[in-house]
Write an enzyme that holds these catalytic residues in place. Structure first.
Site, mmCIF file in Angstrom:
data_model
loop_
_atom_site.group_PDB
_atom_site.id
_atom_site.type_symbol
_atom_site.label_atom_id
_atom_site.label_comp_id
_atom_site.label_asym_id
_atom_site.label_seq_id
_atom_site.Cartn_x
_atom_site.Cartn_y
_atom_site.Cartn_z
ATOM 1 N N ASN A 82 0.836 -1.194 0.000
ATOM 2 C CA ASN A 82 0.000 0.000 0.000
ATOM 3 C C ASN A 82 0.876 1.251 0.000
ATOM 4 O O ASN A 82 1.783 1.384 0.831
ATOM 5 C CB ASN A 82 -0.905 0.019 1.237
ATOM 6 N N GLU A 83 0.612 2.125 -0.944
ATOM 7 C CA GLU A 83 1.316 3.413 -1.052
ATOM 8 C C GLU A 83 2.822 3.234 -0.872
ATOM 9 O O GLU A 83 3.476 3.945 -0.114
ATOM 10 C CB GLU A 83 0.751 4.420 -0.048
ATOM 11 N N TYR A 149 -6.877 12.192 -3.636
ATOM 12 C CA TYR A 149 -7.802 12.903 -2.757
ATOM 13 C C TYR A 149 -7.984 14.342 -3.236
ATOM 14 O O TYR A 149 -7.032 14.982 -3.708
ATOM 15 C CB TYR A 149 -7.293 12.900 -1.318
ATOM 16 N N GLU A 205 -8.731 4.586 -3.137
ATOM 17 C CA GLU A 205 -8.722 5.694 -2.182
ATOM 18 C C GLU A 205 -9.017 6.977 -2.942
ATOM 19 O O GLU A 205 -8.258 7.363 -3.832
ATOM 20 C CB GLU A 205 -7.384 5.794 -1.438
ATOM 21 N N GLN A 254 -12.405 4.963 3.496
ATOM 22 C CA GLN A 254 -12.816 5.172 4.885
ATOM 23 C C GLN A 254 -14.340 5.103 4.980
ATOM 24 O O GLN A 254 -15.038 5.836 4.278
ATOM 25 C CB GLN A 254 -12.314 6.515 5.391
#
Length: 403
Positions: A82-83, A149, A205, A254
């Protein structure tokens, strides 16, 4: 352990593998598990997969049974890292590509259910990361993740979710609309190495990232959710729908009390955010056939944040058509005309759900949990394949058509 990434608090890991799968079963969700490449070992990842999915007898399956679950779980989605370009190791794409090739080898297929292997993809517009991963490891993956984001105006200056100006309204929606370019350009690179589009772009995400609410731990990322967040959700989901040949998994990471959550809780209380209503309105698209959508829309907003006032997506399933669209205008209603081009037969019936608010920073609170919720909207059938709606400003609309 100390959660060094978020909050700096002690994490006792009491919510573990069993609790996660039980939650997924309760909610009717597909489990999506992420393996630790940044600080974990191949052996650790391999043994975890065996613990979750091996149905025969082995030390790990016996351990799972001793911990309360005899049957192996189905693990449909597994991401290898992840990331890894950032908090997951600050790796170069060439280095991570080699690690992915190694680690994914040991994500074994124990049962008949295929594990969909996902590689850590790019951060926003890192097109070189996509190029390297597809070139070096594309044949060994089923999906490539993308994280983006919407932050307004910048990481250091972002306000709380309810504190923004009219310019902030348009700027945030412009940031969300940037997803269109990201998906298109990453798709172009992936298509060079995967013209059949076997590898999915997994946007796992996304959403708004505001400053946390007062009195909460900054590391826990608790934030409110306004009608502006609902517009961001609707616009983004329309983009995903219109690129579903490549974007085949897309989820807000989330779910509760963190960033753009569908649900907020306070003790025993729970409320649905505007984002929850958008997801609920878009449910009819699930398992449907995507339809090509063309939108005639004017541009609105300040010079540095121009956006389309209207976005849309449409689908067809078993004689029913679903059209979802957003209206980002801040003032005044708008007449929307929908034409089902090429429709054989005629429209028999139509209904619509509307999500809107009185103010641009309206939100649901525990004192007023239903300030923003869906309501019905009048639809007029004006021809055998046409209908019209009068749509208020700041709105997300879902139209169900029987034909």
């Amino acid at each position: 352990m100390i959660n060094t990434h978020w909050g700096g608090v002690v994490e006792d890991n009491s919510f573990g593998t069993h609790e996660f799968f039980e939650l997924c079963e309760t909610l009717g969700c597909k489990p999506y598990v992420n393996g630790n490449v940044g600080s974990g070992s191949v052996q650790e990842m391999s043994e975890w997969v065996e613990y979750m999915t091996f149905g025969g007898e082995s030390p790990l399956s016996k351990m799972r049974e001793a911990n309360g679950h005899k049957e192996a779980w189905k693990l449909p989605l597994f991401c290898v890292g992840n990331e890894n370009w950032g908090c997951g190791g600050n790796m170069r794409p060439e280095y991570y590509a080699d690690l992915y090739r190694r680690y994914q080898t040991y994500v074994r297929q124990y049962g008949s259910e295929k594990i969909f292997k996902i590689a850590c993809g790019p951060n926003t517009a890192d097109y070189n990361w996509t190029e390297v991963l597809m070139r070096e490891a594309g044949k060994l993956m089923d999906g490539l993740s993308l994280h983006y984001y919407s932050v307004e105006p910048s990481w250091d200056e972002r306000p709380k979710a309810t504190e923004f100006s009219e310019h902030g309204w348009y700027n945030m929606i412009a940031k969300a609309s940037y997803m269109e370019e990201l998906v298109r350009r990453h798709d172009e690179i992936m298509t060079k190495y995967d013209p059949e589009k076997r590898v999915a772009l997994v946007v796992d995400e996304w959403g708004c990232w505001h400053k946390v609410e007062d009195g909460t731990n900054p590391g826990f990322l608790y934030q409110q959710n306004t009608i502006r967040d609902a517009l961001v959700a609707g616009i983004t989901l329309n983009i995903f729908n219109n690129h579903c040949d490549r974007v085949r998994i897309a989820n807000i990471a989330q779910a509760v009390n963190v960033l753009q959550s569908p649900v907020l809780t306070e003790g025993s209380k729970m409320l649905k955010t505007p984002t929850w209503y958008v997801f609920n309105m878009y449910k009819p698209h699930k398992d449907a056939t995507s339809l090509t959508t063309r939108v005639a829309s004017n541009q609105i907003g300040p010079e540095d944040a121009r956006i389309d006032s209207i976005t849309a997506s449409a689908s067809h399933k078993a004689g029913n058509y679903t059209v979802t669209f957003t209206n980002a205008e801040l003032q005044g209603s708008k007449q929307i005309n929908i034409t089902l081009a090429g429709l054989k037969g005629k429209i028999k019936a139509a209904s619509a759900q509307l999500l809107t608010a009185e103010k641009m920073n309206s939100c649901n609170t525990f004192q007023n949990p239903q300030q923003i919720e869906t309501q019905s909207l009048e639809v007029k059938v004006t021809a055998q394949n046409e209908l019209t709606l009068q749509v208020p400003a700041m709105s997300v609309v879902a139209v169900e058509i029987q034909a």
